[in-house]
Design an enzyme around this catalytic site. Structure first.
Site, PDB file in Angstrom:
ATOM      1  N   ASP A   1      39.648   6.352  90.481  1.00  0.00           N
ATOM      2  CA  ASP A   1      39.955   7.382  90.504  1.00  0.00           C
ATOM      3  C   ASP A   1      39.169   7.648  91.621  1.00  0.00           C
ATOM      4  O   ASP A   1      37.853   7.376  91.551  1.00  0.00           O
ATOM      5  CB  ASP A   1      40.025   8.023  89.588  1.00  0.00           C
ATOM      6  CG  ASP A   1      40.515   9.423  90.097  1.00  0.00           C
ATOM      7  OD1 ASP A   1      40.777   9.697  90.880  1.00  0.00           O
ATOM      8  OD2 ASP A   1      39.779  10.455  89.307  1.00  0.00           O
ATOM      9  N   HIS A   2      38.824   7.906  92.996  1.00  0.00           N
ATOM     10  CA  HIS A   2      38.516   8.616  93.842  1.00  0.00           C
ATOM     11  C   HIS A   2      37.537   7.728  94.329  1.00  0.00           C
ATOM     12  O   HIS A   2      36.413   7.151  93.978  1.00  0.00           O
ATOM     13  CB  HIS A   2      37.657   9.873  93.525  1.00  0.00           C
ATOM     14  CG  HIS A   2      38.607  11.035  94.039  1.00  0.00           C
ATOM     15  ND1 HIS A   2      39.272  11.503  94.537  1.00  0.00           N
ATOM     16  CD2 HIS A   2      38.566  11.546  92.861  1.00  0.00           C
ATOM     17  CE1 HIS A   2      39.659  12.758  94.241  1.00  0.00           C
ATOM     18  NE2 HIS A   2      40.183  12.825  92.696  1.00  0.00           N
TER      19      HIS A   2
ATOM     20  N   HIS B   1      39.672  20.186  91.021  1.00  0.00           N
ATOM     21  CA  HIS B   1      39.761  19.513  90.399  1.00  0.00           C
ATOM     22  C   HIS B   1      38.782  20.515  88.916  1.00  0.00           C
ATOM     23  O   HIS B   1      37.928  21.014  89.136  1.00  0.00           O
ATOM     24  CB  HIS B   1      38.754  18.181  89.630  1.00  0.00           C
ATOM     25  CG  HIS B   1      39.155  17.304  90.474  1.00  0.00           C
ATOM     26  ND1 HIS B   1      38.445  16.184  91.699  1.00  0.00           N
ATOM     27  CD2 HIS B   1      40.019  16.040  90.419  1.00  0.00           C
ATOM     28  CE1 HIS B   1      39.179  15.560  92.338  1.00  0.00           C
ATOM     29  NE2 HIS B   1      40.214  15.901  91.991  1.00  0.00           N
TER      30      HIS B   1
ATOM     31  N   HIS C   1      46.248  15.837  91.949  1.00  0.00           N
ATOM     32  CA  HIS C   1      44.624  15.632  91.092  1.00  0.00           C
ATOM     33  C   HIS C   1      44.596  16.779  90.996  1.00  0.00           C
ATOM     34  O   HIS C   1      45.222  18.220  91.163  1.00  0.00           O
ATOM     35  CB  HIS C   1      43.934  15.499  91.985  1.00  0.00           C
ATOM     36  CG  HIS C   1      43.531  13.962  92.782  1.00  0.00           C
ATOM     37  ND1 HIS C   1      42.853  13.562  92.176  1.00  0.00           N
ATOM     38  CD2 HIS C   1      44.912  13.568  93.728  1.00  0.00           C
ATOM     39  CE1 HIS C   1      43.061  12.107  92.607  1.00  0.00           C
ATOM     40  NE2 HIS C   1      43.876  11.423  93.577  1.00  0.00           N
TER      41      HIS C   1
ATOM     42  N   ASN D   1      42.387  14.950  83.837  1.00  0.00           N
ATOM     43  CA  ASN D   1      41.738  14.442  83.208  1.00  0.00           C
ATOM     44  C   ASN D   1      40.553  15.666  82.352  1.00  0.00           C
ATOM     45  O   ASN D   1      40.517  14.917  81.567  1.00  0.00           O
ATOM     46  CB  ASN D   1      40.668  14.306  84.718  1.00  0.00           C
ATOM     47  CG  ASN D   1      38.851  13.590  84.164  1.00  0.00           C
ATOM     48  OD1 ASN D   1      38.657  13.306  82.580  1.00  0.00           O
ATOM     49  ND2 ASN D   1      37.949  13.567  85.060  1.00  0.00           N
ATOM     50  N   THR D   2      40.354  16.628  83.253  1.00  0.00           N
ATOM     51  CA  THR D   2      39.835  18.057  81.939  1.00  0.00           C
ATOM     52  C   THR D   2      40.305  18.146  80.894  1.00  0.00           C
ATOM     53  O   THR D   2      40.100  18.564  79.793  1.00  0.00           O
ATOM     54  CB  THR D   2      39.226  19.426  83.586  1.00  0.00           C
ATOM     55  OG1 THR D   2      38.732  18.605  84.117  1.00  0.00           O
ATOM     56  CG2 THR D   2      38.273  20.311  82.557  1.00  0.00           C
TER      57      THR D   2
END
Ligand code: 13P
Length: 287
Positions: A84-85, A177, A207, A231-232
């Site tokens: 990722d990234h 994000h 994203h 994710n978070t």
């Protein structure tokens, strides 16, 4: 066995649903996500940021752990292990470590340099059977030290990158994000529609999946998004469930301090979050 994300995302785009990318941090995260994907018969992408890779002692450890878990847990749904990234160097490390997919995030370079580096990595990734994601227009917020301002991508730049033969494209459309601020203006569907028009069949990646309202998610999928990164939200559910366990004093009852007991509520909470997302994204039963 790990697979590249190319086929699963082509199928998702054609079938008007999205595959979730869930970022992993450790064994509990990985196990919970794989279990949920298998239970729901859904394809899944495990995302690994460079920071998380470092935390887990390196990409080789991550690839070995995921490969072994798929085998030991009898996972039969398609699983992609995706950087990722990624930085330019990070992409090479993951290719070598046995990942099945990479993201090269060259969004902070001038577009010419982003194009050149992406072009090179597409050749290398494809020669090794990996899929590759590229990014245009920085995603807002902060993730593992990567800070972006949350721009909307230029559709012509998106086309230039898409034409390099990448497999899926992350394009900024006002997404951020982490948690969304109260004054967030929402996703720019105008930008998304313009990008989709220029890039055609290319599966688009959203994203910052945490906290985007369900109606916006559905609309984004309608407009060509086939991969959504979360994710978070798993971190928040893990933390809340762990806090509850400790605040209720359960770690002090019997052998409640046993890490397998202490981490169990958090792991169950991750499973619940992943399930909710897979249902919302429409990937259930699509393995
Ligand atoms: P969130 O942490 O906002 O869910 O974003 C995840 C992401 O986009 C990973 O690349």
């Amino acid at each position: 066995m790990l697979v590249s994300a190319t086929e699963m995302l082509k199928k998702a785009k054609a079938g008007h649903y999205a595959v979730g990318q869930f970022n992993i941090n450790n064994l509990e995260w990985t196990k919970s996500i794989l279990q949920t994907a298998q239970e729901l018969n859904s394809p899944v992408i495990l995302g690994v940021s460079e920071g998380a890779g470092k935390y887990m002692t390196g990409f080789k450890t991550v690839a070995a752990m995921v490969e072994a878990m798929i085998d030991e847990m009898g996972i039969t749904v398609p699983v992609a292990l995706h950087l990722d990234h990624g930085t330019y160097e990070g992409c090479y490390k993951c290719i070598k470590a046995g990942f099945s997919s990479i993201m090269f995030d060259g969004s902070h370079y001038p577009i010419e340099e982003n194009v050149e580096k992406t072009r090179e990595l597409v050749k290398v990734a494809h020669a090794m059977g990996l899929s590759i994601e590229a990014e245009v227009g920085a995603i807002g917020g902060e993730e593992d030290g990567v800070v972006g301002m949350g721009e909307c991508a230029d559709p012509d730049e998106c086309k230039a990158i898409a034409d390099l033969g990448i497999d899926f494209l992350a394009a900024g459309i006002g997404n951020i994000h982490g948690k969304y601020p109260a004054n967030w203006k929402g996703l720019s569907f105008e930008t998304l529609a313009a990008i989709q028009e220029k890039t055609g069949e290319m599966p688009l990646v959203l994203h910052g999946g945490t906290g985007i309202p369900a109606d916006m998610i559905r609309k984004a999928i309608d407009l060509g998004v086939a991969k959504i990164n979360v994710n978070t939200e798993c971190q928040l559910s893990f933390a809340a469930a762990t806090r509850k366990y400790i605040e209720e004093g359960k770690d002090e009852q019997g052998k409640g301090y046993d890490p397998r007991k202490l981490l169990a509520p958090g792991a169950a909470a991750i499973k619940e979050t992943v399930k909710e997302k897979m249902e919302l994204f429409g990937s259930v039963g699509k393995a």
